[in-house]
Design an enzyme around this catalytic site. Structure first.
Site, PDB file in Angstrom:
ATOM      1  N   CYS A  19      12.810   2.242  84.320  1.00  0.00           N
ATOM      2  CA  CYS A  19      12.725   2.902  85.627  1.00  0.00           C
ATOM      3  C   CYS A  19      11.354   3.565  85.703  1.00  0.00           C
ATOM      4  CB  CYS A  19      13.857   3.896  85.803  1.00  0.00           C
ATOM      5  SG  CYS A  19      13.907   5.193  84.538  1.00  0.00           S
TER       6      CYS A  19
ATOM      7  N   CYS B 105       9.992  14.863  85.987  1.00  0.00           N
ATOM      8  CA  CYS B 105       9.004  15.075  87.044  1.00  0.00           C
ATOM      9  C   CYS B 105       8.479  13.749  87.574  1.00  0.00           C
ATOM     10  CB  CYS B 105       7.841  15.921  86.522  1.00  0.00           C
ATOM     11  SG  CYS B 105       8.274  17.649  86.253  1.00  0.00           S
TER      12      CYS B 105
END
Length: 389
Positions: free
Chosen positions: A354, A199
């Site tokens: 990331c 998410c």
């Protein structure tokens, strides 16, 4: 760990309870015994985030007598867009404490047990044992398999929900001593790292977690009281963009043996062993955000592989931004030097991160296949938020 005072679990409903739950008791088939079943129920909720918020609020409001809340995270401001059990005042505090405070404010008769820990193969069975029902509102695959396996071993029903972007899913799993359907029947193979975005990378529409979490709470009341037909052997798929619900019937996989022991899927689902060309598999190096930041402060290369637009919103100290596509082109010799990297050898030993950990784990595996060993920062930029000033 805080345990709020428990409400009475046995005996007739009091006059105050009749008044409080009067709208339940007006329903056909919902009797005082149904309400007493809720009052005596012990329910574990894994995750006090987006799905856990409506689950905990509706179960507490419905009069479920005992709730165990399991979550190791702290409340972050980025949570408030969808995790409605938390407030601005709770930012920086444990989610379990914030959730327990909200539950107690809603219904002081509910016994709340806080477990501010990560559920692991070492503690899952002991933590979930003794509950009548478990609800899984987590957002990572190792924990989903872990919770499902523990519930199958304990023979406890499990209500599972999942959300991503604009879509959600709900199901009720129950091993039923080797006869029923569990998460492993629906997803027999754990996804590879990076195969499914998180998410934090794909986003999620705030009200979607309310729809799915409330549906999970509804299924919980059905399982606990015996009302209606719980979603055993069925998955309900919801699209927020169209408002459509789709039913998917599922069955136990033929020949699947019951789960009898807990498997640590962190090693194969998210943080895998990696294999260099012509070499034996080795365990991938995975660092926590704190470890990665300490290493970077001493000079170890920290590469932010998010897109430039993402990095423009904020970067970690000492990090350099090289988007994943550019980094892989450089590693394959398709691009000349990029950032501080002039030779492929400069990449060895670097730490990648990331937004949420999935892309960097995938890049780590891809680089290992090229014979380049790098570390992955678990949880990505989002997980490091509590460490940043």
């Amino acid at each position: 760990m805080v345990n709020y005072a428990s409400g009475e679990a046995k005996g007739e409903l009091s006059g105050a309870e009749y008044r409080r739950y009067s709208r339940h008791l007006l329903l056909p088939g919902f009797t005082p015994e149904s309400q007493r079943k809720l009052r005596s129920a012990k329910v574990a909720v894994v995750g006090a985030g987006g799905l856990g918020s409506p689950i905990l609020q509706y179960l507490a409001a419905a009069g479920v007598g005992s709730l165990t809340v399991i979550d190791a995270d702290l409340v972050d401001s980025s949570n408030l867009q969808r995790q409605v059990i938390h407030s601005e005042a709770a930012v920086g505090t444990p989610k379990v404490a914030s959730a327990a405070h909200a539950v107690h404010a809603l219904n002081q008769a509910v016994h709340v047990r806080e477990v501010p820990e990560v559920l692991t193969p070492a503690n899952a069975l002991a933590t979930l044992a003794g509950h009548d029902l478990v609800l899984d509102g987590t957002d990572n695959f190792p924990t989903r398999y872990l919770v499902s396996d523990a519930c199958e071993i304990l023979n406890v029903p499990l209500i599972w929900g999942s959300i991503l972007a604009f879509d959600g899913q709900v199901a009720v799993f129950f091993g039923d001593e080797g006869r029923g359907v569990t998460y492993r029947d629906v997803h027999p193979r754990p996804p590879e790292p990076g195969e499914v975005p998180s998410c934090s990378e794909a986003g999620v529409l705030g009200p979607l977690v309310g729809v799915i979490g409330s549906t999970m709470a509804m299924e919980a009341l059905k399982v606990l009281t015996g009302l209606g037909s719980p979603l055993y052997g069925r998955i309900q798929l919801y699209s927020a963009l169209t408002g459509d619900w789709t039913r998917l019937d599922v069955a136990r996989r033929a020949g699947r043996a019951p789960v009898t022991e807990i498997e640590d899927l962190v090693e194969t689902c998210g943080f895998p062993a990696v294999e260099a060309s012509g070499a034996a598999p080795v365990r991938a190096e995975v660092l926590s955000p704190a470890e990665a930041l300490r290493e970077a402060a001493t000079g170890r290369l920290l590469i932010d592989i998010r897109e430039e637009s993402e990095a423009a919103e904020g970067m970690l100290p000492h990090a350099v931004n090289i988007p994943k596509t550019q980094l892989m082109e450089f590693a394959r010799g398709e691009r000349a030097g990029v950032g501080p990297l002039s030779e492929v050898g400069d990449l060895h030993g670097a730490i990648l991160h990331c937004a949420g950990g999935a892309r960097s784990a995938a890049a780590q595996a891809e680089l290992a296949a090229l014979g380049i060993s790098v570390a992955n920062m678990a949880g990505g930029y989002v997980a490091s938020v509590t460490l940043r000033p």
